[in-house]
Design a protein around this motif. Structure first.
Motif, PDB file in Angstrom:
ATOM      1  N   ILE A   1      -5.138  -7.427 -14.466  1.00  0.00           N
ATOM      2  CA  ILE A   1      -4.661  -7.419 -15.757  1.00  0.00           C
ATOM      3  C   ILE A   1      -3.591  -8.674 -16.283  1.00  0.00           C
ATOM      4  CG2 ILE A   1      -5.279  -5.037 -15.770  1.00  0.00           C
ATOM      5  CD1 ILE A   1      -2.555  -4.101 -16.073  1.00  0.00           C
ATOM      6  N   GLY A   2      -3.556  -8.858 -17.252  1.00  0.00           N
ATOM      7  CA  GLY A   2      -3.145 -10.417 -17.777  1.00  0.00           C
ATOM      8  C   GLY A   2      -2.499  -8.966 -19.619  1.00  0.00           C
ATOM      9  N   PRO A   3      -2.155 -10.063 -20.105  1.00  0.00           N
ATOM     10  CA  PRO A   3      -0.809  -9.625 -21.868  1.00  0.00           C
ATOM     11  C   PRO A   3      -2.261  -8.639 -22.747  1.00  0.00           C
ATOM     12  CG  PRO A   3      -0.237 -12.039 -20.930  1.00  0.00           C
ATOM     13  CD  PRO A   3      -1.754 -11.539 -20.251  1.00  0.00           C
ATOM     14  N   GLY A   4      -1.094  -7.486 -22.656  1.00  0.00           N
ATOM     15  CA  GLY A   4      -2.695  -7.214 -23.472  1.00  0.00           C
ATOM     16  C   GLY A   4      -4.142  -5.973 -22.973  1.00  0.00           C
ATOM     17  N   ASP A   5      -4.065  -6.184 -21.321  1.00  0.00           N
ATOM     18  CA  ASP A   5      -4.582  -5.117 -20.937  1.00  0.00           C
ATOM     19  C   ASP A   5      -4.019  -4.249 -20.567  1.00  0.00           C
ATOM     20  OD1 ASP A   5      -6.603  -7.231 -21.029  1.00  0.00           O
ATOM     21  OD2 ASP A   5      -6.176  -8.275 -18.871  1.00  0.00           O
ATOM     22  N   VAL A   6      -4.965  -2.930 -20.193  1.00  0.00           N
ATOM     23  CA  VAL A   6      -4.075  -2.019 -19.192  1.00  0.00           C
ATOM     24  C   VAL A   6      -5.020  -1.339 -18.210  1.00  0.00           C
ATOM     25  CG1 VAL A   6      -4.705   0.873 -20.194  1.00  0.00           C
ATOM     26  CG2 VAL A   6      -4.182  -0.930 -21.849  1.00  0.00           C
ATOM     27  N   GLN A   7      -4.370  -1.430 -17.196  1.00  0.00           N
ATOM     28  CA  GLN A   7      -4.989  -0.750 -15.785  1.00  0.00           C
ATOM     29  C   GLN A   7      -5.275   1.089 -16.231  1.00  0.00           C
ATOM     30  OE1 GLN A   7      -4.379  -2.041 -11.889  1.00  0.00           O
ATOM     31  NE2 GLN A   7      -3.511  -0.517 -11.777  1.00  0.00           N
ATOM     32  N   TRP A   8      -6.173   1.723 -16.126  1.00  0.00           N
ATOM     33  CA  TRP A   8      -6.174   3.164 -15.547  1.00  0.00           C
ATOM     34  C   TRP A   8      -6.200   3.658 -14.642  1.00  0.00           C
ATOM     35  CZ3 TRP A   8      -4.516   5.560 -20.378  1.00  0.00           C
ATOM     36  CH2 TRP A   8      -4.489   7.353 -20.717  1.00  0.00           C
ATOM     37  N   MET A   9      -5.751   4.167 -13.806  1.00  0.00           N
ATOM     38  CA  MET A   9      -6.451   4.457 -12.564  1.00  0.00           C
ATOM     39  C   MET A   9      -5.775   5.886 -11.728  1.00  0.00           C
ATOM     40  SD  MET A   9      -5.098   3.579  -8.538  1.00  0.00           S
ATOM     41  CE  MET A   9      -3.890   4.834  -8.158  1.00  0.00           C
TER      42      MET A   9
ATOM     43  N   GLN B   1       1.292  -1.555   0.025  1.00  0.00           N
ATOM     44  CA  GLN B   1      -0.063   0.102   0.115  1.00  0.00           C
ATOM     45  C   GLN B   1       0.696   1.113   0.042  1.00  0.00           C
ATOM     46  OE1 GLN B   1      -2.823  -0.072   3.314  1.00  0.00           O
ATOM     47  NE2 GLN B   1      -3.517  -1.859   1.793  1.00  0.00           N
ATOM     48  N   HIS B   2       0.459   1.869  -0.781  1.00  0.00           N
ATOM     49  CA  HIS B   2       0.978   3.064  -0.755  1.00  0.00           C
ATOM     50  C   HIS B   2       0.497   4.622  -1.692  1.00  0.00           C
ATOM     51  CE1 HIS B   2       1.859   1.281  -4.954  1.00  0.00           C
ATOM     52  NE2 HIS B   2       2.037   2.580  -5.501  1.00  0.00           N
ATOM     53  N   PRO B   3       0.474   6.148  -1.350  1.00  0.00           N
ATOM     54  CA  PRO B   3      -0.997   7.027  -1.720  1.00  0.00           C
ATOM     55  C   PRO B   3       0.083   7.810  -2.761  1.00  0.00           C
ATOM     56  CG  PRO B   3       0.828   7.348  -0.082  1.00  0.00           C
ATOM     57  CD  PRO B   3       1.561   6.671  -0.040  1.00  0.00           C
ATOM     58  N   HIS B   4      -0.998   7.729  -3.786  1.00  0.00           N
ATOM     59  CA  HIS B   4      -1.083   8.728  -5.095  1.00  0.00           C
ATOM     60  C   HIS B   4      -1.789   9.961  -4.838  1.00  0.00           C
ATOM     61  CE1 HIS B   4       1.460   6.321  -7.028  1.00  0.00           C
ATOM     62  NE2 HIS B   4       0.560   4.861  -7.379  1.00  0.00           N
ATOM     63  N   ARG B   5      -1.815  10.974  -5.913  1.00  0.00           N
ATOM     64  CA  ARG B   5      -2.929  12.404  -5.803  1.00  0.00           C
ATOM     65  C   ARG B   5      -2.389  13.267  -6.495  1.00  0.00           C
ATOM     66  NH1 ARG B   5      -3.643  16.605  -0.617  1.00  0.00           N
ATOM     67  NH2 ARG B   5      -5.467  17.317  -1.154  1.00  0.00           N
ATOM     68  N   GLY B   6      -2.930  13.542  -7.407  1.00  0.00           N
ATOM     69  CA  GLY B   6      -2.994  14.331  -8.462  1.00  0.00           C
ATOM     70  C   GLY B   6      -2.489  13.774  -9.532  1.00  0.00           C
ATOM     71  N   PHE B   7      -2.414  13.128 -10.224  1.00  0.00           N
ATOM     72  CA  PHE B   7      -2.093  12.401 -11.296  1.00  0.00           C
ATOM     73  C   PHE B   7      -2.811  11.192 -11.728  1.00  0.00           C
ATOM     74  CE2 PHE B   7       0.891  10.964  -8.453  1.00  0.00           C
ATOM     75  CZ  PHE B   7       1.234  10.276  -8.642  1.00  0.00           C
ATOM     76  N   GLU B   8      -2.424  10.348 -12.553  1.00  0.00           N
ATOM     77  CA  GLU B   8      -2.487   9.066 -13.197  1.00  0.00           C
ATOM     78  C   GLU B   8      -1.894   8.187 -13.494  1.00  0.00           C
ATOM     79  OE1 GLU B   8      -6.617   9.733 -15.649  1.00  0.00           O
ATOM     80  OE2 GLU B   8      -5.404  11.037 -16.943  1.00  0.00           O
ATOM     81  N   THR B   9      -1.899   7.007 -12.867  1.00  0.00           N
ATOM     82  CA  THR B   9      -1.320   5.715 -13.249  1.00  0.00           C
ATOM     83  C   THR B   9      -1.485   4.580 -15.071  1.00  0.00           C
ATOM     84  OG1 THR B   9      -1.617   4.693 -11.883  1.00  0.00           O
ATOM     85  CG2 THR B   9       0.027   6.063 -10.968  1.00  0.00           C
ATOM     86  N   ILE B  10      -0.983   4.780 -15.027  1.00  0.00           N
ATOM     87  CA  ILE B  10      -1.172   3.573 -16.650  1.00  0.00           C
ATOM     88  C   ILE B  10      -0.185   2.195 -16.665  1.00  0.00           C
ATOM     89  CG2 ILE B  10      -1.781   3.721 -18.550  1.00  0.00           C
ATOM     90  CD1 ILE B  10      -2.230   6.966 -18.229  1.00  0.00           C
ATOM     91  N   THR B  11      -0.996   1.191 -16.520  1.00  0.00           N
ATOM     92  CA  THR B  11      -0.394   0.092 -16.305  1.00  0.00           C
ATOM     93  C   THR B  11      -0.538  -0.576 -17.253  1.00  0.00           C
ATOM     94  OG1 THR B  11      -0.283   0.249 -13.901  1.00  0.00           O
ATOM     95  CG2 THR B  11       0.318  -2.085 -15.023  1.00  0.00           C
ATOM     96  N   LEU B  12       0.570  -0.894 -18.503  1.00  0.00           N
ATOM     97  CA  LEU B  12      -0.120  -2.272 -19.459  1.00  0.00           C
ATOM     98  C   LEU B  12       1.082  -3.510 -19.446  1.00  0.00           C
ATOM     99  CD1 LEU B  12       0.972   1.269 -20.262  1.00  0.00           C
ATOM    100  CD2 LEU B  12       0.619  -0.131 -23.040  1.00  0.00           C
TER     101      LEU B  12
END
Length: 239
Positions: free
Chosen positions: A119-127, A90-101
């Motif tokens: 998320i698996g191969p080809g998927d994207v997580q946009w937080m 666990q860690h905090p984020h604020r004010g921006f987005e993280t995009i994991t491919l």
């Protein structure tokens, strides 16, 4: 090949694996501004062995609104003997987005507002962290049990000032939801483009627009994020 751009009226570029003759065709084509040296790798937690691709340009006005780009090249991980998952707690984020491919392997996400997903191969997580979120990211439980090759990338994208204090948002985007557009070859005569190159190359439109296709991700900042595949050496393509 990932292409990350601020959204512009005309995002023309030429991709090639060899020196191109396309420069004779159009002065509108974008040029390579600089080539960054390969940065040293470092560990993020115990699960992500990354190259900081933007290196010393990370968090600078020159790349705004993009902030950071980490690439975890293919790496073999053994099966976990005790059920422990590798990653970052666990860690905090604020004010921006993280995009994991995810390219190989699988990433598992959990956060303080109740979102969870793999998320698996080809998927994207946009937080979108917005006004604040606490999250964690690990190799998925199934991947940890079996082990295997792991490859992924993560980008950080700044939020416009007006959206920084909005509610957090989580977008799990599956591979099948991302439009794929065939690349077009650049003709050696007059700079025109031939018919779609089909299996020669393609663009997965994650965000922004390309070739009449709209990206799968909803964005606050107007940006382009494309996953480009080039399959044929010695051929020029138009972006």
């Amino acid at each position: 090949l990932l292409v990350v751009l601020p959204q512009v009226a005309s995002a023309m570029a030429t991709l090639s694996k060899t020196p191109s003759t396309a420069g004779q065709a159009s002065q509108a084509l974008k040029r390579v501004r600089r080539v960054l040296p390969s940065p040293p790798q470092h560990w993020v937690g115990d699960g992500f062995h990354v190259f900081p691709v933007f290196h010393n340009l990370a968090f600078t006005e020159e790349l705004s609104p993009w902030l950071m780009f980490d690439y975890a090249a293919p790496k073999q991980f053994p099966a976990s003997q005790n059920g422990k998952r590798r990653g970052v707690g666990q860690h905090p984020h604020r004010g921006f987005e993280t995009i994991t491919l995810a390219f190989q392997g699988a990433v598992e996400h959990g956060d303080s507002v109740g979102n969870r997903g793999v998320i698996g191969p080809g998927d994207v997580q946009w937080m979108s962290a917005a006004r604040g979120i606490i999250h964690e990211e690990f190799h998925s439980t199934e991947f940890a049990k079996k082990g295997g090759t792991f490859e992924m990338a993560q980008l950080w994208l700044n939020l416009p000032a007006k959206d920084k204090m909005g509610p957090p948002r989580y977008q799990p985007i599956l591979d099948k939801e991302i439009p794929v557009v065939p690349l077009k070859r650049v003709s050696t005569e007059g700079g025109e483009c031939d018919a779609a190159a089909g299996d020669d190359g393609s663009v997965r439109v994650i965000a922004g627009d390309f070739g009449g296709a709209k990206g799968a991700a909803a964005t606050f900042s107007p940006v382009e994020l494309w996953d480009v595949t080039l399959k044929v050496p010695g051929v020029d393509f138009k972006l």
